[in-house]
Enzyme design. Structure first.
Site, PDB file in Angstrom:
ATOM      1  N   HIS A 183       0.823  -1.225  -0.004  1.00 10.98           N
ATOM      2  CA  HIS A 183       0.009   0.045   0.074  1.00 10.98           C
ATOM      3  C   HIS A 183       0.911   1.212   0.119  1.00 10.98           C
ATOM      4  CE1 HIS A 183      -2.814  -2.918   1.532  1.00 10.98           C
ATOM      5  NE2 HIS A 183      -3.909  -2.195   0.966  1.00 10.98           N
ATOM      6  N   ASP A 253      -4.816  -5.862  -8.018  1.00 14.42           N
ATOM      7  CA  ASP A 253      -4.779  -5.246  -6.705  1.00 14.42           C
ATOM      8  C   ASP A 253      -5.206  -3.840  -7.142  1.00 14.42           C
ATOM      9  OD1 ASP A 253      -5.253  -4.780  -4.103  1.00 14.42           O
ATOM     10  OD2 ASP A 253      -3.008  -5.873  -3.600  1.00 14.42           O
TER      11      ASP A 253
END
Length: 341
Positions: A183, A253
């Protein structure tokens, strides 16, 4: 023509501006987050709006309802499922009970999701645990042993499918060795191809027949040192599709994660060109969503009819005695706590 994008929205209902954008440049489906999920009636109204704005009943609506620290449904109104590592602990004591418990757990999750119009759950993780790795995976994993991860991963998938919800195995071909959180930065894994084949790839190969998978934003230097898996034609075509043998719908993702250096629109194009079927775009502003959707005007959804057929063939869930199943599950898990194995 819908764009090959799964996107999100800002709040508990679609705004006027969001509806206008999604009609002008329709995504293929949506994903929900905690900010979108207050009560069952509210979420059902939101998913109905999503179907209405796209003019289709068979749209994919995704969520990450894993259990433990990764849940999207407000625990004031929905059961809070245990972390995956709880079932890993039970497996060490009683493998058969662990498999049954996890199947019941995900059947109960599916029942909650199906009632509110959600038809795909981004779960289970087939990522292995490794010493020295970042804890972004941690208790979300079923453990270090590929055989155990396969058994529990299969049980999780079967429970969701029995409840009318499609599972997404992730993060293919394996996020477990990552030393940083994708992230916030790009993980680089320097394991040999032999080590990856002997460990990381094994659970994904065993469950390669599942309908959906999600890529890892991880660079594997032994395969493609220049691109993370999500953006690597070599890795997607030679490893995920050919060697691992995954034939289902491949989601990226989230393309706005910091592991990818380009803009979300640039990342979306690169992921689709690399071989992803659909890209996830999450937590962007309205203008960022507009940029991604309008930039993909010339990208058709790969195997669109096949994806919709897959959704239409989901099993119809049956009526469950949820209280009885929850009591059995609580009893089976009594005394167990989350851990890292």
């Amino acid at each position: 023509m819908p764009r090959p994008v799964i996107t999100d929205c800002e709040g508990t209902r679609l705004t006027v501006e969001e509806k206008a954008l999604f009609r002008e440049a329709p995504p293929f489906g949506f994903i929900l987050f905690a900010r979108n999920c207050q009560t069952p009636d509210q979420v059902r109204a939101l998913t109905d709006e999503m179907k209405e704005v796209l003019g289709r009943e068979d749209i994919p609506i995704l969520i990450d309802q894993e259990g433990g620290r990764v849940i999207r449904l407000n625990p004031e109104h929905w059961r809070h499922p245990p972390a995956p590592s709880v079932f890993s602990s039970l497996y060490e004591r009683d493998p058969d009970t662990a498999v049954e418990a996890l199947s019941i757990n995900t059947l109960l999750i599916a029942a909650d999701l199906a009632e509110i119009g959600v038809n795909i759950n981004c779960f289970p993780l087939l990522d292995l645990l490794f010493d020295g790795a970042h804890d972004i995976i941690g208790d979300r994993s079923f453990g270090r042993d590929p055989a155990k991860v396969i058994a529990l991963g299969l049980a999780a998938c079967e429970g969701l499918i029995a409840g009318g919800v499609l599972p997404v195995i992730k993060h293919i071909p394996g996020h477990g060795r990552a030393a940083v959180d994708s992230h916030v930065a790009l993980p680089v894994v320097e394991a040999s191809l032999e080590d990856l084949r002997n460990l990381d790839f094994v659970p994904f190969q065993a469950l390669s027949g599942m309908s959906c998978a999600m890529t890892a934003h991880v660079t594997y230097t032994a395969i493609d040192p220049d691109h993370p898996a999500t953006l690597s034609p070599r890795l997607i075509r030679q490893i995920i599709r050919k060697e691992i043998g995954f034939t289902g719908v491949l989601f990226s993702d989230d393309i706005s994660m910091k592991a990818l250096s380009g803009s979300p629109a640039q990342n979306a194009k690169a992921a689709l060109r690399a071989g992803c079927d659909l890209v996830l775009h999450c937590n962007g502003s309205l203008e960022e969503r507009r940029d991604v959707l309008t930039s993909l005007y010339d990208f058709n959804v790969t195997n669109e009819s096949w994806i919709r057929d897959m959704l239409s063939r989901r099993r119809r869930p049956w009526d469950l005695d949820r209280d009885r199943l929850s009591r059995w599950l609580d009893n089976a898990l009594s005394g167990l706590t989350t851990n890292s194995e």
